[in-house]
Write a protein that holds these residues in place. Structure first.
Motif, PDB file in Angstrom:
ATOM      1  N   LYS A   1       0.809  -1.208  -0.037  1.00 29.81           N
ATOM      2  CA  LYS A   1       0.054  -0.055   0.053  1.00 29.81           C
ATOM      3  C   LYS A   1       0.812   1.397   0.054  1.00 29.81           C
ATOM      4  N   THR A   2       1.953   1.344   0.775  1.00 29.92           N
ATOM      5  CA  THR A   2       2.682   2.687   1.141  1.00 29.92           C
ATOM      6  C   THR A   2       3.420   2.843  -0.030  1.00 29.92           C
ATOM      7  N   THR A   3       3.946   1.701  -0.562  1.00 32.71           N
ATOM      8  CA  THR A   3       4.738   1.802  -1.908  1.00 32.71           C
ATOM      9  C   THR A   3       3.993   2.448  -3.024  1.00 32.71           C
TER      10      THR A   3
ATOM     11  N   THR B   1       3.325   0.238   8.427  1.00 29.24           N
ATOM     12  CA  THR B   1       2.632   1.451   8.766  1.00 29.24           C
ATOM     13  C   THR B   1       1.769   1.027  10.054  1.00 29.24           C
TER      14      THR B   1
ATOM     15  N   ASP C   1       5.674  -8.708 -10.533  1.00 26.06           N
ATOM     16  CA  ASP C   1       6.993  -8.999 -10.790  1.00 26.06           C
ATOM     17  C   ASP C   1       7.160 -10.203 -10.040  1.00 26.06           C
TER      18      ASP C   1
HETATM   19  N1  LIG Z   1       8.268  -7.383  -5.329  1.00 25.17           N
HETATM   20  C1  LIG Z   1       7.562  -6.378  -5.173  1.00 25.17           C
HETATM   21  N2  LIG Z   1       7.740  -6.035  -3.900  1.00 25.17           N
HETATM   22  C2  LIG Z   1       6.832  -4.978  -3.691  1.00 25.17           C
HETATM   23  C3  LIG Z   1       6.001  -4.312  -4.546  1.00 25.17           C
HETATM   24  N3  LIG Z   1       5.385  -3.357  -3.712  1.00 25.17           N
HETATM   25  C4  LIG Z   1       5.709  -3.213  -2.486  1.00 25.17           C
HETATM   26  N4  LIG Z   1       6.830  -4.203  -2.215  1.00 25.17           N
HETATM   27  C5  LIG Z   1       7.609  -4.570  -1.212  1.00 25.17           C
HETATM   28  O1  LIG Z   1       6.811  -4.916  -0.336  1.00 25.17           O
HETATM   29  C6  LIG Z   1       7.327  -4.556   1.047  1.00 25.17           C
HETATM   30  C7  LIG Z   1       6.089  -4.154   1.880  1.00 25.17           C
HETATM   31  O2  LIG Z   1       5.949  -2.548   1.305  1.00 25.17           O
HETATM   32  P1  LIG Z   1       4.629  -1.659   1.885  1.00 25.17           P
HETATM   33  O3  LIG Z   1       4.686  -0.502   0.855  1.00 25.17           O
HETATM   34  O4  LIG Z   1       5.318  -1.101   3.019  1.00 25.17           O
HETATM   35  O5  LIG Z   1       3.505  -2.539   2.178  1.00 25.17           O
HETATM   36  P2  LIG Z   1       2.493  -2.024   3.024  1.00 25.17           P
HETATM   37  O6  LIG Z   1       1.080  -2.632   2.555  1.00 25.17           O
HETATM   38  O7  LIG Z   1       2.215  -0.392   3.014  1.00 25.17           O
HETATM   39  O8  LIG Z   1       2.536  -2.587   4.336  1.00 25.17           O
HETATM   40  P3  LIG Z   1       1.765  -2.264   5.927  1.00 25.17           P
HETATM   41  O9  LIG Z   1       1.474  -0.743   5.759  1.00 25.17           O
HETATM   42  O10 LIG Z   1       2.909  -2.495   6.929  1.00 25.17           O
HETATM   43  O11 LIG Z   1       0.754  -3.219   5.824  1.00 25.17           O
HETATM   44  C8  LIG Z   1       8.421  -3.713   0.788  1.00 25.17           C
HETATM   45  O12 LIG Z   1       9.833  -4.470   0.776  1.00 25.17           O
HETATM   46  C9  LIG Z   1       8.314  -3.209  -0.603  1.00 25.17           C
HETATM   47  O13 LIG Z   1       9.440  -2.862  -1.378  1.00 25.17           O
HETATM   48  C10 LIG Z   1       5.912  -4.795  -5.723  1.00 25.17           C
HETATM   49  O14 LIG Z   1       5.151  -4.294  -6.653  1.00 25.17           O
HETATM   50  N5  LIG Z   1       6.700  -5.915  -5.801  1.00 25.17           N
END
Ligand SMILES: Nc1nc2c(ncn2[C@@H]2O[C@H](COP(=O)(O)OP(=O)(O)OP(=O)(O)O)[C@@H](O)[C@H]2O)c(=O)[nH]1
Ligand SMILES: [Mg+2]
Length: 754
Positions: free
Chosen positions: A120-122, A154, A243
């Protein structure tokens, strides 16, 4: 127990009558006679109802709010009309006045929801980059808290405003502040922080459900989706991380998409919600497409992402599928102003702040405001003049240039009355609303722990804030801003404060924050919140659905660990082609305390554990965890020596290093042998001096590095007769009773009784 704080958000007004009208699928009849003290309304309404029951309850609430009664087909994506009457929108009565729900053009409010770590955050980083030309490389920008950065998760939801112009010549549609406003909310994925998700969903009209294409829907996907569907929010799906090595295979087999479709169906999505669009992409690599073949090509390296596969694909989908904000239109000339606070905070210079969505009317800098309490009642006399109206761009708070915010906007208002709390309604003195806006109820807390001042032998040596009154004051402050936590006075010790929360991580993070602020505190063992069934008069306890993904070699280890002392039941076992096995259990929440860290070491870190509240069920009986572990306990005060620890290291796993301070009753390790009694040892013992030269021998004294556990790991690990001591410099485990003789007598007494 004595109720100390106002219970969060869900007031008594939204309990029994709402539940009755919700037609919930309660597992057991609900009776307020069995309320959990301090949570009268919420507990009676929610803790006895199942996962689906909560969803139905929220739905009922949304209908009363009249923001969830969404008629998607009438939504207009045009930005040029100020507001548009929605076909079939219903009138609802608020005190004396009626209002109609209409839609505000030119704005979209969307929450990004997903299971933990699904990206999500990415994704928000990439949306920000796509809509702003002045941002450089971003690395999870919205995770701006110190602990969020450190742990890569998060913890609190955050809103960011973006401007998107789909017809801009720039392929990304970024052209300054022109275009449609998109307020995107990044939400936490971890179930301990899911209380945040509940509140946030009441601000938006659509959700972007992110699912890791390789993992498929997980426990928290199910939870957040059920909440969104019940609120009548319109979903769009992004299958992210295409990916990843096995994502394409999963997509080709159709597994991920059919699992998702089944999930929507099982959660009771209406036809319109079932008709969700699906995008495929990689938030990390910044590409997105609605074409599966294109996704395969990019993922397999047969095609480079291009202008057609940028983030505008998702931005356009948001414009087309997320309805414009539902706002209230009153038949009066002047529209009353109302904003329900979703978060509150404090600005050092400008005072109290509140953030939320404006439900009706508008507000300008010169308006005087007052607060309607969330649980009904008269507005408090205090009225204040505003310090500013702000929006967040990324994580920077910027003043709203127009100086006036309108219904449908998500804004932060600064300088609101000091007593304003989350869930209260802000209104203006000149155009007041009659009644507070109802806000959806929260999921109930699942466990409690007592927090108190550090009374151990080392108290006051490592921290600067050490009194129980200061600890209590800090906990009150936390519950003011964080409605998912609440406090009560302890009924066993007036110096202690009981904190009710949703999980060990949430409590661990709170303790971690406090130690960074200089506090010394002691935390008692967690208590899972139980209640009595009014029909059978038997004790009920929360059960959770647990999914463990693990290397197939270790699946037996996981099954025996969770189904043994922890009382879990294995429901399903699926072996995947990639050598992993997915195990589905149902287990009492008690049995899950410490399970993740235990299983991480037993499976060499290959297990990923996810769990989510299922329903309350009859008490499963005592667990056999405490008696399975024998602790190594210090019987002396002083500094631990290399000589003593090197000897002890052969008898178990140590938690401390030579040179660390110890005291009688402090737990310094776990014995390798499982036996009924703890080992009392002297870790300060020095080698007796003799005339012989022994330097060479001493140098050989080696031991493995100590096992260090942070607060939440210790919460899951500690026994019922132990306490965690938290200071800015150390996290220690100790026996509640420090005197070994008294401990031995108590233990003997207990045995004789049995
Ligand atoms: N391979 C891959 N990794 C990804 C992708 N998007 C995010 N990540 C990885 O996944 C991990 C978690 O990413 P976040 O964006 O923090 O995920 P989140 O859903 O916000 O996590 P929380 O807020 O803690 O629930 C990180 O190491 C990112 O680099 C993607 O499209 N491909
Ligand atoms: Mg995140």
């Amino acid at each position: 127990m004595q109720l100390l704080r106002r219970r969060p958000l869900a007031a008594s007004r939204i309990t029994d009558s709402w539940l009755a009208s919700a037609g919930t699928t309660a597992s057991y009849p609900v009776s307020s006679a069995n309320d959990f003290v301090g949570y009268q309304g919420i507990r009676s309404a929610q803790s006895a109802i199942s996962f689906q029951g909560i969803a139905a309850l929220v739905h009922s609430c949304s209908e009363q709010l009249n923001v969830g009664a969404r008629n998607f087909s009438s939504t207009s994506a045009s930005a040029d009309s100020d507001s548009e009457q929605e076909n079939g929108s219903s009138s609802s009565s608020s005190s004396s006045s009626t209002f109609t729900t209409v839609r505000r053009a030119g704005v979209r409010n969307v929450a990004i929801i997903a299971h933990v770590d699904h990206g999500k955050t990415t994704l928000v980083d990439k949306l920000l980059r796509a809509t702003s030309s002045d941002l450089g490389e971003l690395n999870r920008l919205m995770d701006s808290g110190e602990l969020e950065m450190e742990r890569g998760i998060t913890i609190t939801s955050k809103v960011t405003r973006m401007h998107y112009n789909p017809s801009a010549s720039n392929s990304n549609g970024s052209n300054g502040d022109a275009g449609i406003i998109i307020n995107a909310v990044d939400t936490p994925g971890h179930s301990d922080f899911a209380g945040e998700v509940d509140r946030i969903l009441s601000m938006v009209d659509g959700v972007c459900l992110l699912v890791d294409a390789a993992e498929g829907p997980m426990t928290q996907t199910k939870y957040v989706l059920s909440r969104s569907l019940a609120l009548g929010l319109r979903p769009l799906v992004v299958l992210n991380k295409v990916d990843r090595p096995n994502a394409v295979a999963k997509l080709e087999s159709g597994e991920t998409e059919s699992d998702l479709l089944d999930l929507f169906d099982a959660l009771g999505a209406c036809d319109d919600q079932m008709d969700y669009p699906t995008l495929y992409g990689s938030a990390r690599d910044g590409w997105m497409t609605d074409n599966l073949e294109t996704a395969y090509k990019i993922a397999n390296g047969k095609m480079e992402p291009n202008d057609e596969t940028g983030m505008q694909v998702l931005l356009n989908a948001i414009l087309n599928h997320v309805p414009e904000p539902a706002i209230r239109q009153y038949p009066t000339d002047e529209q009353p102003f109302a904003l329900a606070a979703v978060t509150v905070g404090r600005d050092t210079y400008m005072g109290r702040t509140c953030t939320g969505r404006i439900v009706s009317g508008s507000i300008g800098l010169n308006d005087k405001v007052k607060v309607l309490p969330r649980d009904g009642g008269e507005a408090r006399a205090e009225e204040t003049t505003l310090g500013g109206i702000f929006v967040n761009r990324g994580i920077s708070r910027t003043p709203l240039e127009e100086g006036r915010a309108f219904a449908g906007d998500i804004v932060t208002i600064v300088g609101v009355p000091d007593h304003m709390a989350v869930g209260d309604t802000l209104t203006t003195v000149d155009a007041p609303i009659d009644e507070a806006i109802l806000t959806p109820p929260l999921a109930p807390p699942t466990l409690s722990m007592e927090f108190g001042a550090n009374t151990g032998p080392l108290s006051g040596t490592e921290g600067t804030i050490v009194t129980s009154s200061k600890v209590r004051e800090r906990l009150y402050q936390e519950t003011d801003n964080n409605v998912t936590l609440s406090t009560e006075l302890s009924d066993t010790d007036s110096e202690k404060t009981v904190v009710l929360a949703r999980g060990e991580l949430q409590l661990g993070i709170l303790a971690e924050q406090m130690r960074r602020e200089g506090f010394e505190l002691m935390i008692s063992p967690p208590r899972i919140l139980t209640k009595m069934c009014p029909v059978t008069n038997k004790k009920l306890e929360p059960f959770e659905e647990v999914i463990v993904d693990v290397d197939s070699d270790y699946s037996g280890t996981v099954v025996s660990s969770l189904t043994g002392n922890r009382k879990g039941i294995l429901m399903e076992m699926t072996e995947n082609s990639d050598g992993k096995t997915r195990l589905l259990f149902e287990a009492p929440s008690r049995g899950l305390l410490g399970f993740s860290s235990e299983i991480a070491s037993a499976t060499k870190g290959t297990a990923v554990v996810n769990h989510c509240f299922l329903e309350d069920r009859p008490y499963a009986g005592p667990l056999g965890l405490d008696s399975a572990r024998s602790k190594i306990v210090s019987s002396a005060q002083g500094k631990a020596t290399t000589f003593a620890l090197a000897n002890l290291a052969q008898r178990g796993t140590l938690f401390i290093e030579p040179g660390e301070s110890v005291y009688p009753g402090m737990v310094i390790g776990e014995s390798a042998k499982s036996r009924d009694v703890d080992m009392d040892v002297n870790p300060t013992k020095a080698k007796e001096l003799s005339n012989m030269r022994t330097q060479a021998k001493d140098e050989k004294l080696t031991m493995p590095p100590p096992k260090r556990m942070n607060v939440e790991e210790l919460i899951g690990y500690m026994a019922q007769d132990e306490i965690i001591e938290v200071t800015p410099l150390s996290v220690r485990l100790r026996k509640a009773e420090l005197d070994p003789k008294v401990r031995a007598r108590t233990k003997k007494g207990k045995k004789e009784k049995i």
